[in-house]
Design a protein around this motif. Structure first.
Motif: not given
Ligand code: 13P
Ligand code: SF4
Length: 305
Positions: A23, A25, A39-40, A62-63, A111, A113, A128, A197, A199, A213-214, A262
């Motif tokens: 990911h 992050y 991203d997710s 969760f991923m 979501y 997540n 997202s 983001h 979030e 989103s990222t 992460m």
């Molecule tokens: P995205 O990479 O989908 O934007 O996700 C953010 C996130 O918090 C994943 O844990």
């Protein structure tokens, strides 16, 4: 030492026909050795498409669960079994069932997540990157329950003009970015574009130029002619942004925005994961089947209605 470990990973990957997904992050050195970063949504699609036998998921629980649900025939490994997501754990399947009873006609969107049990109780799953699009496609005469992130939920409500039933979940990392952080960064770099983001909290989002989103942040920066960006999300994304756009400057809105889960993944843990096939992530069959229905919509295997 580092190089030796990386060589070992390359050998073990070949031996097990494995791929490494990371990911945005993840720590920079993990992103650098991954076969795919994203991203997710991007990683979920990758997990479903790859013909590798083993997926090493450098991310959180969760991923890896999502990858295991989408690729039942593959072995999915999470290098640190304690890498969870506090936001995902903020709603249980039991709590969601109760919420559904209170709104019997509602469509449930969760979501990504979220736990597999919560996905199994949901009609649709989203990230997202596609949450607003998904909610927009739902029949207007039905109420929509959105769980667990209240901040992404409010963003979706605003983008779609719909009054969603929200759950008070939140990301412990994103709420650390404050209005003050953005005002201070903007005062110092008035020419910078602020990317946040969804979030993030509402006051932070109001002060931002782009809510992305990222994966969308990476795309936006690559296509922009701007030279300076303030980034309001987990700081790991800055590694990817800098690598992709060496000519531009990326400033973290807050250095506190670090997701401790992460950052649990290390190069050593990836070696151990591949050596010992640990930690295998699996989801009970009954939950898997129901959760997959909600996830299939998300990765576009079924057309989004
Ligand atoms: P995205 O990479 O989908 O934007 O996700 C953010 C996130 O918090 C994943 O844990
Ligand atoms: Fe969960 Fe937030 Fe960490 Fe993402 S950044 S894994 S939402 S705690």
């Amino acid at each position: 030492m580092r190089n030796k470990l990386v060589e070992k990973i390359v050998r073990l990957k070949q031996q097990h026909n494995a791929v490494i997904l990371a990911h945005n992050y993840q720590p920079g050195e993990i992103q650098d050795i991954a076969d795919f970063t994203g991203d997710s949504l991007g990683l979920s699609i990758k997990a479903a498409e790859t013909d590798a036998d083993v997926i090493v998921f450098c991310g959180v629980q969760f991923m890896a669960e999502t990858a295991a649900i989408l690729s039942p025939e593959k072995t999915v490994l999470l290098p640190d079994k304690s890498a969870g997501c506090p936001m995902a754990d903020m709603i249980t399947a039991e709590q969601l069932r109760k919420l559904k009873q209170e709104h019997p006609n509602a469509i449930v969107v969760c979501y990504v997540n979220s736990t597999a049990e919560v996905k199994a109780e949901s009609d649709y799953c989203c990230t997202s990157a596609n949450a607003a699009e998904l909610v927009n496609s739902l029949p207007e005469d039905r109420p929509v329950i959105f769980v667990p992130d209240q901040h992404l939920g409010r963003f979706v409500g605003e983008r779609t003009g719909r009054d969603l039933v929200l759950w008070p979940g939140y990301c412990i990392t994103h709420v650390m970015i404050t209005e003050d952080d953005i005002n201070t960064a903007k005062a110092k770099y008035p020419d910078a574009i602020v990317m946040a983001h969804p979030e993030c909290t509402e006051p932070v989002k109001e002060l931002s130029d782009e809510l992305l989103s990222t994966g969308q942040m990476l795309k936006f920066a690559a296509e922009s002619t701007a030279k300076r960006f303030i980034i309001a999300t987990e700081t790991g994304i800055i590694h990817a942004l800098k690598k992709q756009n060496p000519q531009a400057e990326f400033i973290a809105a807050s250095e506190r925005a670090v997701c401790p889960n992460m950052k649990k993944i290390t190069i050593e843990k990836i070696v151990w994961a591949l050596e010992d096939m640990q930690y295998k992530i699996s989801v009970p069959k009954a939950i898997k089947e129901k959760a997959k229905k909600a996830l299939d919509e998300m990765v576009g295997i079924l057309p989004v209605r």
